[in-house]
Design a protein around this motif. Structure first.
Motif, PDB file in Angstrom:
ATOM      1  N   UNK A  78      22.505-109.595  99.107  1.00 35.11           N
ATOM      2  CA  UNK A  78      22.568-108.204  98.657  1.00 35.11           C
ATOM      3  C   UNK A  78      21.191-107.572  98.586  1.00 35.11           C
ATOM      4  N   UNK A  79      20.236-108.287  98.012  1.00 31.42           N
ATOM      5  CA  UNK A  79      18.869-107.763  97.925  1.00 31.42           C
ATOM      6  C   UNK A  79      18.267-107.586  99.318  1.00 31.42           C
ATOM      7  N   UNK A  80      18.499-108.565 100.196  1.00 32.81           N
ATOM      8  CA  UNK A  80      17.979-108.468 101.568  1.00 32.81           C
ATOM      9  C   UNK A  80      18.613-107.300 102.308  1.00 32.81           C
ATOM     10  N   UNK A  81      19.916-107.111 102.139  1.00 36.17           N
ATOM     11  CA  UNK A  81      20.604-106.023 102.832  1.00 36.17           C
ATOM     12  C   UNK A  81      20.139-104.666 102.303  1.00 36.17           C
ATOM     13  N   UNK A  82      20.029-104.534 100.989  1.00 38.24           N
ATOM     14  CA  UNK A  82      19.551-103.271 100.404  1.00 38.24           C
ATOM     15  C   UNK A  82      18.140-102.957 100.891  1.00 38.24           C
ATOM     16  N   UNK A  83      17.274-103.951 100.895  1.00 37.87           N
ATOM     17  CA  UNK A  83      15.905-103.744 101.344  1.00 37.87           C
ATOM     18  C   UNK A  83      15.816-103.415 102.822  1.00 37.87           C
ATOM     19  N   UNK A  84      16.561-104.125 103.638  1.00 36.56           N
ATOM     20  CA  UNK A  84      16.543-103.907 105.079  1.00 36.56           C
ATOM     21  C   UNK A  84      17.076-102.522 105.432  1.00 36.56           C
ATOM     22  N   UNK A  85      18.220-102.161 104.855  1.00 34.52           N
ATOM     23  CA  UNK A  85      18.811-100.851 105.116  1.00 34.52           C
ATOM     24  C   UNK A  85      17.846 -99.729 104.714  1.00 34.52           C
ATOM     25  N   UNK A  86      17.222 -99.862 103.554  1.00 31.17           N
ATOM     26  CA  UNK A  86      16.329 -98.825 103.053  1.00 31.17           C
ATOM     27  C   UNK A  86      15.092 -98.688 103.937  1.00 31.17           C
ATOM     28  N   UNK A  87      14.552 -99.811 104.396  1.00 27.48           N
ATOM     29  CA  UNK A  87      13.412 -99.753 105.324  1.00 27.48           C
ATOM     30  C   UNK A  87      13.824 -99.142 106.661  1.00 27.48           C
ATOM     31  N   UNK A  88      15.008 -99.518 107.161  1.00 25.48           N
ATOM     32  CA  UNK A  88      15.504 -98.954 108.424  1.00 25.48           C
ATOM     33  C   UNK A  88      15.671 -97.445 108.291  1.00 25.48           C
ATOM     34  N   UNK A  89      16.216 -97.010 107.163  1.00 30.91           N
ATOM     35  CA  UNK A  89      16.395 -95.579 106.947  1.00 30.91           C
ATOM     36  C   UNK A  89      15.049 -94.867 106.871  1.00 30.91           C
ATOM     37  N   UNK A  90      14.061 -95.469 106.250  1.00 27.50           N
ATOM     38  CA  UNK A  90      12.728 -94.866 106.179  1.00 27.50           C
ATOM     39  C   UNK A  90      12.173 -94.622 107.578  1.00 27.50           C
ATOM     40  N   UNK A  91      12.346 -95.591 108.461  1.00 21.77           N
ATOM     41  CA  UNK A  91      11.894 -95.436 109.844  1.00 21.77           C
ATOM     42  C   UNK A  91      12.665 -94.322 110.549  1.00 21.77           C
ATOM     43  N   UNK A  92      13.976 -94.315 110.394  1.00 18.65           N
ATOM     44  CA  UNK A  92      14.824 -93.313 111.054  1.00 18.65           C
ATOM     45  C   UNK A  92      14.520 -91.916 110.517  1.00 18.65           C
ATOM     46  N   UNK A  93      14.285 -91.803 109.222  1.00 20.12           N
ATOM     47  CA  UNK A  93      13.897 -90.510 108.651  1.00 20.12           C
ATOM     48  C   UNK A  93      12.579 -90.036 109.253  1.00 20.12           C
ATOM     49  N   UNK A  94      11.612 -90.929 109.371  1.00 21.31           N
ATOM     50  CA  UNK A  94      10.313 -90.524 109.911  1.00 21.31           C
ATOM     51  C   UNK A  94      10.444 -90.077 111.363  1.00 21.31           C
ATOM     52  N   UNK A  95      11.313 -90.709 112.127  1.00 23.34           N
ATOM     53  CA  UNK A  95      11.534 -90.300 113.512  1.00 23.34           C
ATOM     54  C   UNK A  95      12.179 -88.912 113.594  1.00 23.34           C
ATOM     55  N   UNK A  96      12.851 -88.508 112.515  1.00 20.95           N
ATOM     56  CA  UNK A  96      13.453 -87.171 112.431  1.00 20.95           C
ATOM     57  C   UNK A  96      12.528 -86.192 111.696  1.00 20.95           C
ATOM     58  N   UNK A  97      11.261 -86.575 111.528  1.00 16.86           N
ATOM     59  CA  UNK A  97      10.256 -85.776 110.831  1.00 16.86           C
ATOM     60  C   UNK A  97      10.649 -85.495 109.379  1.00 16.86           C
ATOM     61  N   UNK A  98      11.271 -86.468 108.738  1.00 21.18           N
ATOM     62  CA  UNK A  98      11.630 -86.383 107.324  1.00 21.18           C
ATOM     63  C   UNK A  98      10.994 -87.560 106.595  1.00 21.18           C
ATOM     64  N   UNK A  99      10.760 -87.353 105.292  1.00 22.39           N
ATOM     65  CA  UNK A  99      10.172 -88.420 104.486  1.00 22.39           C
ATOM     66  C   UNK A  99      10.806 -88.395 103.106  1.00 22.39           C
ATOM     67  N   UNK A 100      11.356 -89.522 102.716  1.00 19.48           N
ATOM     68  CA  UNK A 100      11.961 -89.630 101.392  1.00 19.48           C
ATOM     69  C   UNK A 100      10.871 -89.725 100.337  1.00 19.48           C
ATOM     70  N   UNK A 101      11.086 -89.053  99.219  1.00 20.89           N
ATOM     71  CA  UNK A 101      10.173 -89.232  98.087  1.00 20.89           C
ATOM     72  C   UNK A 101      10.662 -90.352  97.182  1.00 20.89           C
ATOM     73  N   UNK A 102      11.950 -90.669  97.295  1.00 19.17           N
ATOM     74  CA  UNK A 102      12.524 -91.767  96.512  1.00 19.17           C
ATOM     75  C   UNK A 102      13.853 -92.179  97.138  1.00 19.17           C
ATOM     76  N   UNK A 103      14.044 -93.483  97.311  1.00 10.28           N
ATOM     77  CA  UNK A 103      15.334 -94.024  97.744  1.00 10.28           C
ATOM     78  C   UNK A 103      15.646 -95.240  96.885  1.00 10.28           C
TER      79      UNK A 103
END
Length: 168
Positions: A78-103
């Protein structure tokens, strides 16, 4: 002078810093280990990670099925999946010129009896994120992409669901 960085197979993606494009990393290897002594119910084990984040951390039947202190494989997944998904989303957001301030992501892992053994049958990801400039439709599209593309999601044969919400 630019700092020298070690090879990603030795340091993991976390060691790449700002000088490397995460999409260009081809392979990364790391290790986790477990030691077990005794039978299934009276035995005990210790889990360790290469990074030292876990070092001989206790686990066993009681921590897995009876709520006793220690960890268990499902909690770690669960911890690995939560961490992996959140990092993947951070990358995908940056590719869309978006940046999360908190996830903040939680992964609820379901272990069900399956014949003579057990199987992880489901993982439910719950995400609450602050992403300035993201609208609900774009956010849903990007979170779905992260869920499907996360390496841990690809590893699991379980049903993976997602409840992702933008928060103020």
């Amino acid at each position: 002078m630019r700092p020298r960085h070690r090879h990603p197979t030795r340091t993991g993606i976390a060691g790449c810093g700002r000088y490397h494009n995460p999409r260009r990393i081809r392979r990364m290897k790391t290790t986790g280990s477990a030691v077990w002594e005794g039978g299934i119910k009276d035995g005990r084990g210790a889990i360790s990670t290469r990074s030292g984040a876990l070092s001989a951390y206790p686990y066993g039947f009681a921590s897995r099925f009876e709520g006793k202190p220690g960890t268990n494989p499902e909690e770690l997944i669960g911890a690995a999946h939560a961490g992996c998904f959140t990092m993947a989303l951070s990358l995908i957001l940056s590719e869309a010129q978006l940046k999360a301030t908190h996830m903040e992501t939680t992964a609820e892992v379901t272990l069900d009896k399956d014949g003579e053994g057990y199987s992880i049958t489901a993982v439910h990801l719950t995400l609450r994120a602050k992403v300035p400039g993201a609208d609900a439709a774009k956010f849903t599209e990007l979170t779905s992409k992260a869920k499907a593309g996360c390496p841990v999601s690809k590893l699991l044969k379980a049903e993976i669901t997602l409840d992702a919400q933008l928060v103020d």
